[in-house]
Design a protein around this motif. Structure first.
Motif, short mmCIF file in Angstrom:
data_model
loop_
_atom_site.label_atom_id
_atom_site.label_comp_id
_atom_site.label_asym_id
_atom_site.label_seq_id
_atom_site.Cartn_x
_atom_site.Cartn_y
_atom_site.Cartn_z
N ALA A 190 -40.54 37.88 -93.19
CA ALA A 190 -40.47 36.84 -94.23
C ALA A 190 -41.44 35.71 -93.93
N LEU A 191 -41.55 35.36 -92.67
CA LEU A 191 -42.45 34.29 -92.26
C LEU A 191 -43.91 34.72 -92.37
N ALA A 192 -44.17 36.00 -92.10
CA ALA A 192 -45.55 36.49 -91.99
C ALA A 192 -46.20 36.81 -93.32
N LEU A 193 -45.44 37.26 -94.31
CA LEU A 193 -46.05 37.78 -95.54
C LEU A 193 -46.92 36.76 -96.28
N PRO A 194 -46.50 35.50 -96.48
CA PRO A 194 -47.41 34.56 -97.14
C PRO A 194 -48.71 34.33 -96.37
N VAL A 195 -48.61 34.28 -95.03
CA VAL A 195 -49.81 34.10 -94.21
C VAL A 195 -50.69 35.35 -94.28
N ALA A 196 -50.07 36.52 -94.25
CA ALA A 196 -50.83 37.77 -94.36
C ALA A 196 -51.58 37.83 -95.68
N ALA A 197 -50.96 37.36 -96.76
CA ALA A 197 -51.62 37.36 -98.07
C ALA A 197 -52.83 36.43 -98.07
N GLN A 198 -52.69 35.26 -97.44
CA GLN A 198 -53.82 34.33 -97.36
C GLN A 198 -54.94 34.89 -96.52
N LEU A 199 -54.59 35.48 -95.37
CA LEU A 199 -55.62 36.07 -94.51
C LEU A 199 -56.33 37.23 -95.21
N THR A 200 -55.58 38.01 -95.96
CA THR A 200 -56.18 39.14 -96.69
C THR A 200 -57.30 38.65 -97.62
N ARG A 201 -57.03 37.60 -98.36
CA ARG A 201 -58.02 37.08 -99.30
C ARG A 201 -59.23 36.48 -98.57
N ILE A 202 -58.96 35.79 -97.45
CA ILE A 202 -60.07 35.18 -96.70
C ILE A 202 -60.93 36.24 -96.04
N ILE A 203 -60.29 37.24 -95.43
CA ILE A 203 -61.03 38.31 -94.76
C ILE A 203 -61.82 39.12 -95.78
N ARG A 204 -61.23 39.38 -96.92
CA ARG A 204 -61.94 40.12 -97.97
C ARG A 204 -63.21 39.38 -98.40
N THR A 205 -63.09 38.07 -98.62
CA THR A 205 -64.25 37.27 -99.04
C THR A 205 -65.34 37.27 -97.97
N SER A 206 -64.94 37.08 -96.71
CA SER A 206 -65.91 37.07 -95.61
C SER A 206 -66.59 38.41 -95.45
N MET A 207 -65.82 39.50 -95.58
CA MET A 207 -66.38 40.84 -95.44
C MET A 207 -67.38 41.12 -96.56
N VAL A 208 -67.04 40.73 -97.79
CA VAL A 208 -67.93 40.98 -98.91
C VAL A 208 -69.25 40.23 -98.72
N GLU A 209 -69.18 38.99 -98.25
CA GLU A 209 -70.40 38.22 -98.00
C GLU A 209 -71.27 38.90 -96.95
N GLU A 210 -70.66 39.40 -95.89
CA GLU A 210 -71.44 40.07 -94.84
C GLU A 210 -72.01 41.39 -95.32
N LEU A 211 -71.24 42.15 -96.09
CA LEU A 211 -71.72 43.45 -96.56
C LEU A 211 -72.93 43.32 -97.49
N ASP A 212 -73.11 42.16 -98.11
CA ASP A 212 -74.24 41.95 -99.02
C ASP A 212 -75.49 41.45 -98.31
N LYS A 213 -75.43 41.24 -97.00
CA LYS A 213 -76.58 40.70 -96.28
C LYS A 213 -77.61 41.79 -95.96
N ASP A 214 -78.83 41.34 -95.71
CA ASP A 214 -79.95 42.29 -95.52
C ASP A 214 -79.77 43.18 -94.30
N TYR A 215 -79.21 42.63 -93.21
CA TYR A 215 -79.12 43.44 -91.99
C TYR A 215 -78.20 44.65 -92.18
N VAL A 216 -77.21 44.52 -93.08
CA VAL A 216 -76.32 45.65 -93.35
C VAL A 216 -77.07 46.74 -94.10
N ARG A 217 -77.83 46.34 -95.11
CA ARG A 217 -78.63 47.33 -95.85
C ARG A 217 -79.66 48.00 -94.94
#
Length: 318
Positions: A190-217
């Protein structure tokens, strides 16, 4: 040496912050309508003379700067004072209650990190497809849902409905490891789920930004397997921002533990603090609040150091 220098600078910068925390708590408690003399002697129907004597013996009539100086001096010696109700040292109560709160917070943190990483990575890798859309909707609902409401649903579903977990109570891990896990699982989830939801959104955004960078391509064009590209480069670079936010989320976990412990009748810092507030036990409330604040500051110091270790760019700016 750079990390040690940064560590020393962070520690020195925390000194005025900690002093500010103690001053804030001290002033708030002095503005409290609760009269410590009445709270301590109220059951004995004390006379005005007895109340005045109690205030004089306990330094409550001294000027505020004198009281604050004495308060800080006691804290520096590890003395949180004595409870006005039980006359027992507050430090002894904190020593007994703090381990359970730490257990609950760490268990909730581990669950939040595991779920946040798992669903954040999946959402980024399947960007704009149905797994991503589903995870984004669920995580948005998780961010909006308070921990106590999630706790009520879990109790209704898994404890009362299915009988899989107890509705309240605590079993020490020394008595039974299985019983401890059983009693701590629902509160931690119960304590973890709201934090897990926030981390999911932050990690997703950070991952998408990195995946779009030139070094990945470039890496993908060079024939490197996606697992290597994501695991070795993208994930490490993408975790810098979530790691910084994680320190603040630990503060949320500590604050949420106060409510969750009360709901599940766990004898930790939260339940003891609520009881102290109801009893008008100022010394206990001060001790509990300052301890939780110190823990929050310590966790953020650790997160700062980990951020510097993970991201070399921060060393050049520190």
């Amino acid at each position: 040496m750079i990390v040690l220098r940064i560590l020393l600078g962070r520690i020195l910068s925390l000194v005025p912050l900690l002093l500010g925390v103690t001053l804030f708590v001290f002033v708030v408690m002095r503005f409290s309508p609760v009269d410590q003399a009445v709270a301590a002697l109220g059951d004995t129907n004390p006379t005005d003379a007895q109340l005045e004597q109690f205030r004089r013996e306990n330094g409550l009539l001294d000027p505020w700067p004198v009281q604050y100086g004495r308060f800080i001096w006691q804290l520096l010696h590890g003395d949180f004072g004595n409870s006005v109700i039980t006359k027992q040292p507050v430090g002894a109560t904190i020593t007994t209650a703090l381990p359970l709160t730490v257990q609950l917070t760490l268990m909730g943190l581990v669950i939040a990190i595991v779920l946040g990483l798992l669903f954040g990575i999946i959402s980024a890798l399947y960007r704009d497809r149905w797994p991503d859309q589903l995870i984004r909707v669920v995580s948005l609902a998780g961010v909006a849902a308070p921990a106590f409401w999630i706790a009520l649903l879990l109790v209704q579903w898994l404890a009362v409905g299915q009988g899989l977990f107890p509705t309240s109570g605590y079993v020490s891990p020394q008595d039974s490891l299985g019983g401890w896990l059983n009693s701590m699982t629902l509160p931690a989830v119960a304590l973890a789920l709201p934090v897990a939801a926030q981390l999911t959104r932050i990690i997703r955004t950070s991952m998408v930004e990195e995946l779009d960078k030139d070094y990945v391509r470039t890496a993908r064009g060079g024939g490197l397997p996606p697992v290597v590209v994501v695991g070795r480069n993208v994930l490490r670079n993408a975790l810098v921002n979530p790691l910084t936010v994680l320190g603040l989320r630990v503060g949320y976990l500590l604050g949420g533990a106060v409510v969750i412990e009360t709901m599940f009748a766990l004898p930790g810092m939260g339940q003891n603090m609520i009881q102290a507030v109801g009893d008008g036990d100022t010394a206990k409330v001060q001790g509990f609040v300052i301890t939780i604040a110190f823990m929050f500051v310590l966790v953020n110091l650790i997160v700062d150091i980990l951020s510097v270790i993970v991201d070399p760019r921060l060393r050049s700016h520190s």
